[in-house]
Design a protein around this motif. Structure first.
Motif, PDB file in Angstrom:
ATOM      1  N   HIS A   1      -2.093  -9.567  -3.301  1.00 43.97           N
ATOM      2  CA  HIS A   1      -0.656  -8.654  -3.147  1.00 43.97           C
ATOM      3  C   HIS A   1      -0.707  -7.992  -1.664  1.00 43.97           C
ATOM      4  N   PRO A   2      -0.381  -8.841  -0.790  1.00 43.32           N
ATOM      5  CA  PRO A   2      -0.402  -8.550   0.530  1.00 43.32           C
ATOM      6  C   PRO A   2       0.378  -7.300   0.843  1.00 43.32           C
ATOM      7  N   ILE A   3       1.552  -6.978   0.220  1.00 41.69           N
ATOM      8  CA  ILE A   3       2.340  -5.847   0.516  1.00 41.69           C
ATOM      9  C   ILE A   3       2.266  -4.709  -0.118  1.00 41.69           C
ATOM     10  N   SER A   4       2.090  -4.964  -1.429  1.00 45.56           N
ATOM     11  CA  SER A   4       1.840  -3.550  -2.475  1.00 45.56           C
ATOM     12  C   SER A   4       0.304  -3.175  -2.351  1.00 45.56           C
ATOM     13  N   ALA A   5      -0.588  -4.022  -2.101  1.00 44.17           N
ATOM     14  CA  ALA A   5      -1.854  -3.493  -2.253  1.00 44.17           C
ATOM     15  C   ALA A   5      -2.845  -4.266  -1.411  1.00 44.17           C
TER      16      ALA A   5
END
Length: 160
Positions: free
Chosen positions: A39-43
């Motif tokens: 999850h590169p953006i959210s986590a």
């Protein structure tokens, strides 16, 4: 890597060509390993897969921040070189309020200009986050559209 963090591998290092090399728990050496965030953006700190040259997962890291400093820094450097996603700090100008339009933005990596082909290239990710795809495929992240300055929010609202 510390065996207390992940039993699937023993060591992670770079070879003389700068590629990542993973030695698994059985002692097998895997060259050209690629880290991939779940999850590169959210986590971005949670869920990291180390993938071999054949595309199969070799190891899973639950939390990047839980790794010893040397291994964490090695993986963060590799991810930084792969995950180029400038964060939009301010919208400076938009050529027209219809698409395609040329946008000039200030990012955490400096000023950038790009073409937005359609409004559909602005994806809402929740919690005020937006992902904007340029006509060349570069992704720009707006971390929190509500935190942008008034001028930027006004320009952006015309496209949402």
């Amino acid at each position: 890597m510390s065996s207390s963090l992940d039993k699937t591998f023993q060591k992670l290092e770079r070879d003389s060509f700068g590629r990542l090399i993973l030695t698994d728990a059985a002692g097998t050496v895997h060259e050209g390993v690629v880290p991939v965030r779940a999850h590169p953006i959210s986590a971005p700190d949670e869920g990291l897969s180390l993938v071999g040259g054949d595309g199969h997962e070799l190891a899973w890291i639950a939390r990047l921040s839980a790794l010893p400093p040397a291994e964490r820094e090695l993986l963060e450097a590799e991810l930084t070189s792969r995950d180029f996603m400038p964060r939009v700090l301010r919208l400076k100008s938009v050529s027209t309020f219809s698409t395609p339009s040329q946008w000039t933005v200030e990012t955490d990596r400096g000023e950038a200009s790009f073409i937005l082909r359609t409004e559909e290239e602005i994806r809402r990710l929740g919690e005020g986050r937006l992902l904007i795809a340029s006509s060349h495929g570069l992704q720009f992240l707006v971390q929190d559209r509500f935190a942008l300055d008034r001028h930027s929010r006004k320009l952006l609202e015309r496209f949402l």
